[in-house]
Design an enzyme around this catalytic site. Sequence first.
Site, PDB file in Angstrom:
ATOM      1  N   HIS A   1       0.811  -1.204   0.000  1.00 57.94           N
ATOM      2  CA  HIS A   1       0.000   0.000   0.000  1.00 57.94           C
ATOM      3  C   HIS A   1       0.851   1.263   0.000  1.00 57.94           C
ATOM      4  O   HIS A   1       0.485   2.278  -0.589  1.00 57.94           O
ATOM      5  CB  HIS A   1      -0.997  -0.008   1.150  1.00 57.94           C
ATOM      6  CG  HIS A   1      -2.226   0.745   0.779  1.00 57.94           C
ATOM      7  ND1 HIS A   1      -3.305   0.138   0.184  1.00 57.94           N
ATOM      8  CD2 HIS A   1      -2.490   2.058   0.792  1.00 57.94           C
ATOM      9  CE1 HIS A   1      -4.190   1.062  -0.113  1.00 57.94           C
ATOM     10  NE2 HIS A   1      -3.728   2.233   0.251  1.00 57.94           N
TER      11      HIS A   1
ATOM     12  N   GLU B   1      -1.742 -11.689 -23.954  1.00 56.68           N
ATOM     13  CA  GLU B   1      -0.535 -11.714 -23.127  1.00 56.68           C
ATOM     14  C   GLU B   1      -0.023 -13.135 -22.914  1.00 56.68           C
ATOM     15  O   GLU B   1       0.875 -13.372 -22.130  1.00 56.68           O
ATOM     16  CB  GLU B   1      -0.785 -10.998 -21.798  1.00 56.68           C
ATOM     17  CG  GLU B   1      -2.057 -11.397 -21.079  1.00 56.68           C
ATOM     18  CD  GLU B   1      -2.339 -10.552 -19.833  1.00 56.68           C
ATOM     19  OE1 GLU B   1      -1.445  -9.859 -19.347  1.00 56.68           O
ATOM     20  OE2 GLU B   1      -3.481 -10.620 -19.342  1.00 56.68           O
TER      21      GLU B   1
ATOM     22  N   ASP C   1       3.345  -9.606 -19.452  1.00 56.25           N
ATOM     23  CA  ASP C   1       3.195 -11.058 -19.359  1.00 56.25           C
ATOM     24  C   ASP C   1       3.599 -11.759 -20.650  1.00 56.25           C
ATOM     25  O   ASP C   1       4.171 -12.846 -20.609  1.00 56.25           O
ATOM     26  CB  ASP C   1       1.747 -11.416 -18.998  1.00 56.25           C
ATOM     27  CG  ASP C   1       1.513 -11.277 -17.501  1.00 56.25           C
ATOM     28  OD1 ASP C   1       2.372 -11.742 -16.740  1.00 56.25           O
ATOM     29  OD2 ASP C   1       0.493 -10.685 -17.106  1.00 56.25           O
TER      30      ASP C   1
ATOM     31  N   CYS D   1      -0.920  -2.229 -23.683  1.00 60.26           N
ATOM     32  CA  CYS D   1      -0.952  -1.596 -22.364  1.00 60.26           C
ATOM     33  C   CYS D   1       0.190  -2.077 -21.475  1.00 60.26           C
ATOM     34  O   CYS D   1       0.315  -1.657 -20.340  1.00 60.26           O
ATOM     35  CB  CYS D   1      -2.296  -1.827 -21.685  1.00 60.26           C
ATOM     36  SG  CYS D   1      -2.676  -3.570 -21.480  1.00 60.26           S
TER      37      CYS D   1
HETATM   38  C1  PEP Z   1       0.674  -6.930 -18.962  1.00 64.63           C
HETATM   39  O1  PEP Z   1       0.773  -8.108 -18.613  1.00 64.63           O
HETATM   40  O2  PEP Z   1       1.378  -6.409 -19.845  1.00 64.63           O
HETATM   41  C2  PEP Z   1      -0.290  -6.034 -18.302  1.00 64.63           C
HETATM   42  C3  PEP Z   1      -0.511  -4.821 -18.761  1.00 64.63           C
HETATM   43  O3  PEP Z   1      -0.936  -6.455 -17.198  1.00 64.63           O
HETATM   44  P1  PEP Z   1      -0.279  -6.657 -15.744  1.00 64.63           P
HETATM   45  O4  PEP Z   1       1.027  -5.925 -15.721  1.00 64.63           O
HETATM   46  O5  PEP Z   1      -1.280  -6.102 -14.795  1.00 64.63           O
HETATM   47  O6  PEP Z   1      -0.140  -8.148 -15.662  1.00 64.63           O
HETATM   48 MG    MG Z   2      -0.724  -9.119 -17.474  1.00 66.34          MG
END
Ligand code: PEP
Ligand code: MG
Length: 585
Positions: free
Chosen positions: A194, A436, A460, A507
């Site tokens: 946190h 991913e 990922d 993302c």
């Molecule tokens: C990713 O895996 O690229 C992603 C954006 O999700 P997270 O980092 O939350 O796994």
């Molecule tokens: Mg991910």
Amino acid sequence: MKKHFVLKGIPAAPGLAIGKAFVLGSEELEVEKRKISETLIPKEITRFEEALIKTREEILDIQKKITKEMGIRHAQIFNAHLLVLEDRTLIEGVITRLKKEKLCIEFIFLEVLKKYIKTFSHIDDPYLRERLSDIEDVGKRILRNLRGIRREVLSQLKEKLIIVAYDISPSDTASMHKEKVMGFITDIGGKTSHTAIMAKALEIPAVVGLEEALARVKTGDTLIVDGTKGEVLINPDRASLTKYRQKSAKIIRSEKVLFKLRDLPAATKDGREVQLAANIELPEELPSVIAHGARGIGLYRTEYFYMNRTDTPSEDEHFAAYKKVCQQVKPHSVVIRTLDLGGDKFLSQLDIPQEMNPYLGWRAIRFCLARPDIFKVQLRAILRASAYGNIKMMYPMISGIEELEQANQMLKEVKEELKKRKIAFDENIEVGAMIEIPSAALTCDILAKQANFFSIGTNDLIQYSIAVDRVNEKIAYLYEPAHPAVLRLIKNIIDAGHREQIWVGMCGEMASEPAFALLLLGLGLDEFSVSPAAVPAIKRVIRSVTMKQAESVALESLTLTTGKEVEEFSKTKLKELVLGNEEIR
Ligand code: PEP
Ligand code: MG
């Protein structure tokens, strides 16, 4: 002469802070063992009760302050503190021992507290172990109030300092004045602790998990905190200090330049506009998203909603948060990702067994499909909120078409239910899949027929395609976003999406790297969703080139044989086409 030292930890909140250290002493849990007479017992009990009341008042004050400054969600963590104060076993345990042992209340209380702490520290469950810090935090407050000492140092800092602590409890964070704290560093904690989340939301550079910071740093030492790299320089030599001061000045200068881009579109010189959105974890990050000129949210991670609490969020809580976010980013869109629990994100209230390979285990969409009772609560809330703005949603960790179909089926059931109940929602809400997992990347042509968009999760995708744990420092050198295998997968995803006429975004962190923006643009990426602070730099890259230039970078990159070569080549091109004589940061 002060000793220089460099410590490496976990980057928790990006940015650079250079300043003097203020060591938050680990308060000594020691008190004198004092005998008392039988007649003093009622007086000691009254003192104890008064300390409990005072502590309760203090925590309620903190809750009020946090609600005002950071929102109700953060304030709720203190509910756990209040529960400790009402714990009958703890209170009665103290009073019984006091009557029996006839020792001063401070000593008895501390003994009971230590026993409690010991029991909790042996519990395997990470969530319950985290509650240990709540118990310690409240315990220290009670003790302070019994002794009549007030620990107001944090709220009384006179100059801007860097806080050094073993851990920073939520209540310590609450008593800090934002304008007085340049940065945090702590010995324990992870990216999702946190403290880290708060530091990020407050835009205070922070490095956690340093292990030896308390042992190495003294109040008054000069520190350089690099929250982006996860590095702390203790009493740096003159040369490093000059280098970092220049770097910091440069960041401030380039932020000013980049700030000018805020309201300009993310379009190439020849007019191809891409969607440049931001990733958020908490609604509190919205001001930063807007300040950096992002057009909407490309990834709203909703796991944090489930963290630091003992129950699961209700449909109305989900709804209120999503509604707030979509109304604030209107007319731009917000892509809500459904619960992506697992890997390094554990939530003990959901009663998930420990697994040998959590990254490959019962997580994300796999968990949600098995637990419609939890999944449908979130789906209902997303749909209800979609009546108030431009909401899209996506599923994490889709590995193949069956999962996508099953998830869509559940969504359909929820939509029908809402229709029956005459509750408004956006019937045409766009529903996408995160790509991913390599199996999804390679079957994108199939998935594209059942999705409105793809969002590439490179964090990922890299981990699974190169078989390299994304949080293991020892093998971090293998974690290469530009590895030819990753590039081929990305190309495949974009091409397959475009063949089916759906948009493809990214993302994962790779999209936030200016050096890779040219390459991704050239591969045809339609949307970049990046950390809020990275928005201006990515916009600048996009605005500096033509599509033809970006495409030629992509084409040449695909002919190279190693990730390092691609990275070098991308950096050279970035310098040549975008930065000129500026250094890459
Ligand atoms: C990713 O895996 O690229 C992603 C954006 O999700 P997270 O980092 O939350 O796994
Ligand atoms: Mg991910």
